[in-house]
Write a protein that holds these residues in place. Structure first.
Motif, PDB file in Angstrom:
ATOM      1  N   THR A  63       0.833  -1.203   0.000  1.00 57.14           N
ATOM      2  CA  THR A  63       0.000   0.000   0.000  1.00 57.14           C
ATOM      3  C   THR A  63       0.862   1.245   0.000  1.00 57.14           C
ATOM      4  O   THR A  63       0.598   2.214  -0.731  1.00 57.14           O
ATOM      5  N   PHE A  64       1.917   1.224   0.814  1.00 62.54           N
ATOM      6  CA  PHE A  64       2.845   2.364   0.839  1.00 62.54           C
ATOM      7  C   PHE A  64       3.476   2.575  -0.540  1.00 62.54           C
ATOM      8  O   PHE A  64       3.520   3.696  -1.054  1.00 62.54           O
ATOM      9  N   LEU A  65       3.959   1.496  -1.154  1.00 59.79           N
ATOM     10  CA  LEU A  65       4.609   1.613  -2.455  1.00 59.79           C
ATOM     11  C   LEU A  65       3.631   2.090  -3.527  1.00 59.79           C
ATOM     12  O   LEU A  65       3.947   2.987  -4.316  1.00 59.79           O
ATOM     13  N   SER A  66       2.430   1.487  -3.548  1.00 61.30           N
ATOM     14  CA  SER A  66       1.465   1.848  -4.583  1.00 61.30           C
ATOM     15  C   SER A  66       0.976   3.279  -4.406  1.00 61.30           C
ATOM     16  O   SER A  66       0.796   4.009  -5.387  1.00 61.30           O
ATOM     17  N   ARG A  67       0.772   3.708  -3.163  1.00 60.22           N
ATOM     18  CA  ARG A  67       0.335   5.086  -2.947  1.00 60.22           C
ATOM     19  C   ARG A  67       1.445   6.081  -3.256  1.00 60.22           C
ATOM     20  O   ARG A  67       1.179   7.189  -3.720  1.00 60.22           O
ATOM     21  N   THR A  68       2.681   5.700  -2.995  1.00 61.43           N
ATOM     22  CA  THR A  68       3.790   6.567  -3.385  1.00 61.43           C
ATOM     23  C   THR A  68       3.802   6.752  -4.892  1.00 61.43           C
ATOM     24  O   THR A  68       3.923   7.880  -5.404  1.00 61.43           O
ATOM     25  N   GLY A  69       3.657   5.639  -5.624  1.00 60.85           N
ATOM     26  CA  GLY A  69       3.600   5.717  -7.078  1.00 60.85           C
ATOM     27  C   GLY A  69       2.402   6.516  -7.568  1.00 60.85           C
ATOM     28  O   GLY A  69       2.505   7.316  -8.505  1.00 60.85           O
ATOM     29  N   PHE A  70       1.264   6.309  -6.921  1.00 65.30           N
ATOM     30  CA  PHE A  70       0.046   7.032  -7.296  1.00 65.30           C
ATOM     31  C   PHE A  70       0.238   8.535  -7.135  1.00 65.30           C
ATOM     32  O   PHE A  70      -0.070   9.323  -8.032  1.00 65.30           O
ATOM     33  N   PHE A  71       0.772   8.952  -5.979  1.00 70.88           N
ATOM     34  CA  PHE A  71       0.909  10.376  -5.690  1.00 70.88           C
ATOM     35  C   PHE A  71       2.096  11.015  -6.416  1.00 70.88           C
ATOM     36  O   PHE A  71       2.214  12.238  -6.437  1.00 70.88           O
ATOM     37  N   MET A  72       2.965  10.211  -7.006  1.00 72.47           N
ATOM     38  CA  MET A  72       4.049  10.758  -7.824  1.00 72.47           C
ATOM     39  C   MET A  72       3.529  11.344  -9.119  1.00 72.47           C
ATOM     40  O   MET A  72       4.167  12.221  -9.720  1.00 72.47           O
ATOM     41  N   THR A  73       2.382  10.862  -9.575  1.00 72.83           N
ATOM     42  CA  THR A  73       1.915  11.230 -10.914  1.00 72.83           C
ATOM     43  C   THR A  73       0.517  11.839 -10.935  1.00 72.83           C
ATOM     44  O   THR A  73       0.323  12.942 -11.436  1.00 72.83           O
ATOM     45  N   LEU A  74      -0.461  11.137 -10.396  1.00 76.09           N
ATOM     46  CA  LEU A  74      -1.854  11.501 -10.647  1.00 76.09           C
ATOM     47  C   LEU A  74      -2.284  12.840 -10.050  1.00 76.09           C
ATOM     48  O   LEU A  74      -3.128  13.513 -10.649  1.00 76.09           O
ATOM     49  N   PRO A  87       7.986  10.532 -14.203  1.00 78.13           N
ATOM     50  CA  PRO A  87       7.207  10.006 -13.076  1.00 78.13           C
ATOM     51  C   PRO A  87       6.196   8.932 -13.479  1.00 78.13           C
ATOM     52  O   PRO A  87       5.947   7.997 -12.717  1.00 78.13           O
ATOM     53  N   PHE A  88       5.614   9.049 -14.690  1.00 77.29           N
ATOM     54  CA  PHE A  88       4.674   8.027 -15.150  1.00 77.29           C
ATOM     55  C   PHE A  88       5.372   6.676 -15.283  1.00 77.29           C
ATOM     56  O   PHE A  88       4.830   5.641 -14.861  1.00 77.29           O
ATOM     57  N   PHE A  89       6.576   6.679 -15.860  1.00 78.85           N
ATOM     58  CA  PHE A  89       7.310   5.424 -16.021  1.00 78.85           C
ATOM     59  C   PHE A  89       7.744   4.861 -14.670  1.00 78.85           C
ATOM     60  O   PHE A  89       7.667   3.647 -14.440  1.00 78.85           O
ATOM     61  N   ALA A  90       8.203   5.732 -13.766  1.00 83.09           N
ATOM     62  CA  ALA A  90       8.629   5.283 -12.442  1.00 83.09           C
ATOM     63  C   ALA A  90       7.457   4.663 -11.677  1.00 83.09           C
ATOM     64  O   ALA A  90       7.590   3.601 -11.053  1.00 83.09           O
ATOM     65  N   SER A  91       6.299   5.298 -11.737  1.00 81.18           N
ATOM     66  CA  SER A  91       5.118   4.761 -11.050  1.00 81.18           C
ATOM     67  C   SER A  91       4.683   3.435 -11.659  1.00 81.18           C
ATOM     68  O   SER A  91       4.294   2.505 -10.940  1.00 81.18           O
ATOM     69  N   ALA A  92       4.755   3.334 -12.990  1.00 81.23           N
ATOM     70  CA  ALA A  92       4.387   2.088 -13.664  1.00 81.23           C
ATOM     71  C   ALA A  92       5.288   0.943 -13.215  1.00 81.23           C
ATOM     72  O   ALA A  92       4.814  -0.178 -12.991  1.00 81.23           O
ATOM     73  N   VAL A  93       6.574   1.217 -13.064  1.00 81.29           N
ATOM     74  CA  VAL A  93       7.512   0.188 -12.594  1.00 81.29           C
ATOM     75  C   VAL A  93       7.163  -0.249 -11.170  1.00 81.29           C
ATOM     76  O   VAL A  93       7.167  -1.442 -10.852  1.00 81.29           O
ATOM     77  N   ILE A  94       6.858   0.718 -10.301  1.00 80.87           N
ATOM     78  CA  ILE A  94       6.480   0.387  -8.918  1.00 80.87           C
ATOM     79  C   ILE A  94       5.236  -0.513  -8.904  1.00 80.87           C
ATOM     80  O   ILE A  94       5.185  -1.523  -8.192  1.00 80.87           O
ATOM     81  N   PHE A  95       4.233  -0.154  -9.685  1.00 81.38           N
ATOM     82  CA  PHE A  95       2.998  -0.939  -9.713  1.00 81.38           C
ATOM     83  C   PHE A  95       3.249  -2.345 -10.253  1.00 81.38           C
ATOM     84  O   PHE A  95       2.689  -3.327  -9.745  1.00 81.38           O
ATOM     85  N   PHE A  96       4.086  -2.445 -11.288  1.00 82.76           N
ATOM     86  CA  PHE A  96       4.365  -3.766 -11.864  1.00 82.76           C
ATOM     87  C   PHE A  96       5.141  -4.640 -10.881  1.00 82.76           C
ATOM     88  O   PHE A  96       4.864  -5.838 -10.750  1.00 82.76           O
ATOM     89  N   ILE A  97       6.102  -4.040 -10.174  1.00 84.47           N
ATOM     90  CA  ILE A  97       6.854  -4.803  -9.171  1.00 84.47           C
ATOM     91  C   ILE A  97       5.924  -5.313  -8.077  1.00 84.47           C
ATOM     92  O   ILE A  97       6.029  -6.467  -7.639  1.00 84.47           O
ATOM     93  N   TYR A  98       4.991  -4.473  -7.643  1.00 79.36           N
ATOM     94  CA  TYR A  98       4.041  -4.901  -6.620  1.00 79.36           C
ATOM     95  C   TYR A  98       3.177  -6.053  -7.130  1.00 79.36           C
ATOM     96  O   TYR A  98       2.882  -7.000  -6.400  1.00 79.36           O
TER      97      TYR A  98
END
Length: 405
Positions: free
Chosen positions: A25-36, A174-185
């Motif tokens: 949740t921490f990782l996905s929310r970090t990725g979410f708030f990096m971009t959206l 940031p879009f690519f970085a967040s996508a990588v975080i989501f895929f890793i999760y």
């Protein structure tokens, strides 16, 4: 003494899957708030889309999420928690990549809708999995840890996004970085699915949509709460939509700073406010919350000084805590035990206010322009205040019901 200190500092002994959900949740929310949160700025500033259309694009995400709010839990009951979480997280990563490559306005509408769908499917399923693997006596601690993870990600994400170039000429990174975080999760969830093969005892939803509607309109207290919550959810939506365009179009650093203030205020004020509001009824807290929401919004349009904007954000966030945290408590109080799940599910309909308000905010920006902040946010303040009479009427009926018992 050392034993006591060690005990206090030790982490709770949650199930490994529970920790996976919390850390994920921490990782996905970090990725979410990096971009959206910066999406409105990206669409307006670098794609040249007008404010009203940007507001509509952002509103589509909220609308799709609201209309599909019942889908995630029911789907996970039939297919299992892991397959639903893995597929939604993988799809979410593709959506983020899509935002980086999309060029046409219709594509942004489509991606925004899928973004809302992924979130509405993933979030309730993750909460269900956390409850599945956590004993009842630990669930409050587990969900508090998850809420902390959400807000920690909300504090770090915007700063990381700004560092990676969100809202600037390098805003694709940031879009690519967040996508990588989501895929890793998503891949981590695959590992958990293989490693932990618990038999999850999941109940299929037995309440139909018609029955839910009947419950809503039969229970007048819940109906008034739901109507008030439409305006409360609408007030909150301006944080990611109207405010991001209004302040972020020429003060991107100020908007990022305010977003961090919002998250930190939640972390600092949540427990003191919860303790304070135990002296009052839930609906009293909700009435105070909607007024604070409106006053905070008005401050965003009146003040230019960053300190006063930060103060306005603290006021806004206090309203957020009172309305959302106490709102969940209220549902637990008024819902019959055997229908509590249906009440919580039906409460998601209130977030239709997010979609409508995001659209209204975009229209007001187009009509009034960026130089009419006091008028624009005064209108948004009054819309937040509309929740008050609904909560007041609900409180009156709730008190009557309790006297009859």
């Amino acid at each position: 003494m050392n034993m006591i200190l060690k005990k206090r500092l030790s982490l709770p002994r949650f199930h490994p899957v529970a920790w996976g959900v919390i850390i994920g949740t921490f990782l996905s929310r970090t990725g979410f708030f990096m971009t959206l949160p910066f999406l409105g700025i990206y669409l307006g500033k670098f794609k040249g889309i007008d404010p009203a259309t940007v507001g509509a694009i952002l509103a589509v995400s909220l609308l799709a999420g609201t209309l599909s709010s019942f889908v995630g839990g029911a789907l996970s009951d039939r297919l299992g928690r892991y397959p639903v979480m893995i597929s939604s997280m993988a799809a979410w990563s593709l959506v983020l990549i899509g935002f980086a490559f999309a060029a046409e306005t219709w594509a942004f509408f489509l991606l925004s809708a899928i973004n809302g769908l992924c979130r509405s499917v993933f979030e309730p399923t993750a909460r269900a999995l956390l409850a599945d693997v956590t004993p009842s006596e630990q669930r409050a601690d587990a969900f508090n840890a998850r809420y902390f993870a959400i807000n920690l990600g909300g504090a770090i994400g915007p700063l990381a996004g700004l560092k990676l170039g969100a809202g600037s000429s390098s805003s694709l990174l940031p879009f690519f970085a967040s996508a990588v975080i989501f895929f890793i999760y998503a891949m981590v969830l695959v590992v958990f699915m293989v490693m932990f093969k618990q038999q999850l005892h999941e109940k299929s939803a037995s309440i139909t949509m018609n029955q839910m509607a009947r419950i809503i309109f039969t229970d007048k207290i819940f109906l008034y709460f739901l109507l008030g919550n439409v305006f409360v959810a609408g007030a909150y939506s301006h944080l990611d939509t109207t405010l991001s365009q209004y302040i972020g179009h020429d003060r991107i650093e100020a908007y990022s700073f305010l977003f961090v203030i919002n998250t930190l205020s939640v972390l600092v004020l949540q427990y003191p406010l919860a303790k304070l509001m135990k002296r009052f009824s839930s609906l009293t807290a909700l009435k105070a919350g909607c007024l604070l929401f409106g006053l905070g919004l008005f401050g965003f349009g009146v003040f230019d000084n960053i300190s006063m904007l930060a103060l306005s954000m603290v006021v806004f966030t206090t309203g957020e805590i009172l309305c959302f945290v106490i709102g969940d408590v209220l549902i637990g109080e008024i819902a019959p035990e055997h229908l509590r799940g249906a009440y919580y599910g039906a409460s998601g309909l209130a977030f239709i206010g997010q979609s409508v308000s995001a659209w209204i905010g975009g229209i007001l920006l187009s009509v009034l322009g960026f130089g009419q902040g006091p008028i624009l946010f005064a209108i948004l303040m009054l819309l937040a205040f509309v929740a008050f009479p609904f909560f007041h009427r609900g409180q009156h009926l709730w008190e009557q019901r309790r006297l009859r018992k």
